[in-house]
Design a protein around this motif. Structure first.
Motif, PDB file in Angstrom:
ATOM      1  N   HIS A 117       0.838  -1.200   0.000  1.00  0.00           N
ATOM      2  CA  HIS A 117       0.000   0.000   0.000  1.00  0.00           C
ATOM      3  C   HIS A 117       0.874   1.253   0.000  1.00  0.00           C
ATOM      4  O   HIS A 117       0.646   2.195  -0.768  1.00  0.00           O
ATOM      5  N   THR A 118       1.895   1.245   0.846  1.00  0.00           N
ATOM      6  CA  THR A 118       2.830   2.365   0.916  1.00  0.00           C
ATOM      7  C   THR A 118       3.568   2.531  -0.417  1.00  0.00           C
ATOM      8  O   THR A 118       3.730   3.649  -0.924  1.00  0.00           O
ATOM      9  N   LEU A 119       4.002   1.419  -0.982  1.00  0.00           N
ATOM     10  CA  LEU A 119       4.702   1.440  -2.265  1.00  0.00           C
ATOM     11  C   LEU A 119       3.831   2.050  -3.356  1.00  0.00           C
ATOM     12  O   LEU A 119       4.284   2.916  -4.119  1.00  0.00           O
ATOM     13  N   LEU A 120       2.567   1.633  -3.426  1.00  0.00           N
ATOM     14  CA  LEU A 120       1.662   2.136  -4.457  1.00  0.00           C
ATOM     15  C   LEU A 120       1.467   3.642  -4.332  1.00  0.00           C
ATOM     16  O   LEU A 120       1.589   4.383  -5.313  1.00  0.00           O
ATOM     17  N   ASP A 121       1.156   4.108  -3.120  1.00  0.00           N
ATOM     18  CA  ASP A 121       0.923   5.539  -2.927  1.00  0.00           C
ATOM     19  C   ASP A 121       2.174   6.348  -3.245  1.00  0.00           C
ATOM     20  O   ASP A 121       2.098   7.438  -3.824  1.00  0.00           O
ATOM     21  N   TYR A 122       3.337   5.817  -2.874  1.00  0.00           N
ATOM     22  CA  TYR A 122       4.580   6.548  -3.121  1.00  0.00           C
ATOM     23  C   TYR A 122       4.897   6.595  -4.616  1.00  0.00           C
ATOM     24  O   TYR A 122       5.424   7.599  -5.116  1.00  0.00           O
ATOM     25  N   ILE A 123       4.562   5.539  -5.330  1.00  0.00           N
ATOM     26  CA  ILE A 123       4.770   5.522  -6.782  1.00  0.00           C
ATOM     27  C   ILE A 123       3.879   6.564  -7.456  1.00  0.00           C
ATOM     28  O   ILE A 123       4.309   7.261  -8.381  1.00  0.00           O
ATOM     29  N   TYR A 124       2.637   6.694  -6.984  1.00  0.00           N
ATOM     30  CA  TYR A 124       1.757   7.723  -7.543  1.00  0.00           C
ATOM     31  C   TYR A 124       2.344   9.116  -7.322  1.00  0.00           C
ATOM     32  O   TYR A 124       2.311   9.972  -8.215  1.00  0.00           O
ATOM     33  N   VAL A 125       2.879   9.350  -6.118  1.00  0.00           N
ATOM     34  CA  VAL A 125       3.460  10.660  -5.809  1.00  0.00           C
ATOM     35  C   VAL A 125       4.696  10.922  -6.672  1.00  0.00           C
ATOM     36  O   VAL A 125       4.826  11.987  -7.292  1.00  0.00           O
ATOM     37  N   THR A 126       5.606   9.971  -6.727  1.00  0.00           N
ATOM     38  CA  THR A 126       6.882  10.184  -7.422  1.00  0.00           C
ATOM     39  C   THR A 126       6.753  10.146  -8.945  1.00  0.00           C
ATOM     40  O   THR A 126       7.610  10.683  -9.648  1.00  0.00           O
ATOM     41  N   SER A 127       5.687   9.515  -9.452  1.00  0.00           N
ATOM     42  CA  SER A 127       5.489   9.490 -10.900  1.00  0.00           C
ATOM     43  C   SER A 127       4.728  10.722 -11.386  1.00  0.00           C
ATOM     44  O   SER A 127       4.576  10.926 -12.598  1.00  0.00           O
ATOM     45  N   GLY A 128       4.227  11.524 -10.453  1.00  0.00           N
ATOM     46  CA  GLY A 128       3.495  12.730 -10.829  1.00  0.00           C
ATOM     47  C   GLY A 128       2.128  12.451 -11.405  1.00  0.00           C
ATOM     48  O   GLY A 128       1.542  13.295 -12.087  1.00  0.00           O
ATOM     49  N   THR A 129       1.579  11.259 -11.128  1.00  0.00           N
ATOM     50  CA  THR A 129       0.255  10.925 -11.654  1.00  0.00           C
ATOM     51  C   THR A 129      -0.854  11.185 -10.634  1.00  0.00           C
ATOM     52  O   THR A 129      -2.037  11.068 -10.953  1.00  0.00           O
ATOM     53  N   ALA A 130      -0.485  11.528  -9.409  1.00  0.00           N
ATOM     54  CA  ALA A 130      -1.457  11.870  -8.372  1.00  0.00           C
ATOM     55  C   ALA A 130      -0.702  12.553  -7.245  1.00  0.00           C
ATOM     56  O   ALA A 130       0.531  12.470  -7.159  1.00  0.00           O
ATOM     57  N   GLY A 131      -1.441  13.240  -6.382  1.00  0.00           N
ATOM     58  CA  GLY A 131      -0.817  13.850  -5.226  1.00  0.00           C
ATOM     59  C   GLY A 131      -0.334  15.269  -5.468  1.00  0.00           C
ATOM     60  O   GLY A 131      -0.666  15.898  -6.483  1.00  0.00           O
ATOM     61  N   PRO A 132       0.489  15.786  -4.581  1.00  0.00           N
ATOM     62  CA  PRO A 132       0.887  17.206  -4.618  1.00  0.00           C
ATOM     63  C   PRO A 132       1.800  17.592  -5.779  1.00  0.00           C
ATOM     64  O   PRO A 132       1.889  18.765  -6.129  1.00  0.00           O
ATOM     65  N   PHE A 133       2.491  16.640  -6.376  1.00  0.00           N
ATOM     66  CA  PHE A 133       3.429  16.944  -7.461  1.00  0.00           C
ATOM     67  C   PHE A 133       2.888  16.450  -8.807  1.00  0.00           C
ATOM     68  O   PHE A 133       3.651  16.093  -9.701  1.00  0.00           O
TER      69      PHE A 133
END
Length: 256
Positions: free
Chosen positions: A196-212
């Protein structure tokens, strides 16, 4: 805690609903304080899930469900974790990664880790074992629906169109069905927290969701993943035996 135990046994659905309501309520004082003081809301991305994680872990411990929740159980059928480990990398494989200021890398990792602990602790560690009184299929589907509805609180941080809400609910539901099945098949919560942590972090770092966010994951791909997760989860459910249910699902059987 005896009264809480009894309530969970006699009214499992309402017990889960009560805990599901308590989690977002915990966030209210922090959001109100931020509005009143006019402070930046970003720190709440870490503060709120951390407080919710502490609450969920305390509740599991206080009720004596540490093993039933999968926090102290051995991991079975580890090969079943290969599929989610691979499918979670789709965003970064398709979109690459975005540049994140060094100061925020650790902050958002801790934020998504706290989110993984709080969401998995509730949805799979508490809700699913309690709801197993209704049978494995009903338990997984009801827990998935409640998990999806719980993401309404994301509106405090981001704005979504109607289509985006449909996408979010479809994706979180498919995710929850898959993770519910994995919880029953593996008997452990720890790998699910990690994934779960891995998935959410991938969304953040890939720029496909989240603040970036740079470019949202194509909704067709997102819904396709949701459908695939749902199908895989339902398939894995067929391998859950009746012998698994009592060992995982009786909320009254607190460890000695």
């Amino acid at each position: 805690m005896d009264a809480v135990h009894a309530f969970a046994e006699r009214h499992p659905f309402w017990f889960v609903i009560a805990v599901a309501i308590l989690q977002p309520i915990i966030a209210v004082p922090f959001l109100v304080a931020s509005k009143v003081l006019g402070t930046e809301i970003t720190p709440l991305r870490l503060i709120i899930p951390t407080v919710q994680s502490v609450f969920v872990l305390w509740l599991i411990w206080a009720l004596g469900w540490w093993r039933i929740s999968g926090l102290a159980a051995p991991v079975r059928n580890t090969h079943l974790l290969i599929y989610p480990a691979l499918i979670h990398f789709v965003p970064v494989l398709l979109y690459g990664s975005v540049e994140i200021p060094a100061g925020w890398v650790l902050f958002y990792f801790l934020a998504v880790l706290a989110t993984g602990v709080s969401e998995e602790g509730f949805a799979r560690g508490i809700a699913l074992p309690v709801l197993l009184k209704f049978g494995k299929w009903s338990a997984v589907l009801i827990a998935a629906a409640i998990f999806s509805a719980g993401h309404l609180t994301n509106a405090a941080f981001e704005e979504f169109s109607l289509l985006e809400w449909i996408d979010k609910f479809g994706n979180t539901f498919g995710f929850a069905v898959l993770y519910g099945a994995l919880f029953l098949r593996t008997g452990s919560l720890l790998p699910l927290i990690f994934l779960h942590t891995l998935l959410d972090y991938i969304y953040v770092t890939s720029g496909t969701a989240g603040p970036f966010i740079a470019e949202p994951l194509d909704i067709r791909i997102h819904l396709g993943i949701a459908a695939l997760n749902t199908l895989v989860g339902l398939y894995l459910m067929t391998g859950v035996t009746e012998e698994d249910i009592p060992r995982i699902g009786r909320p009254a059987a607190a460890p000695a």
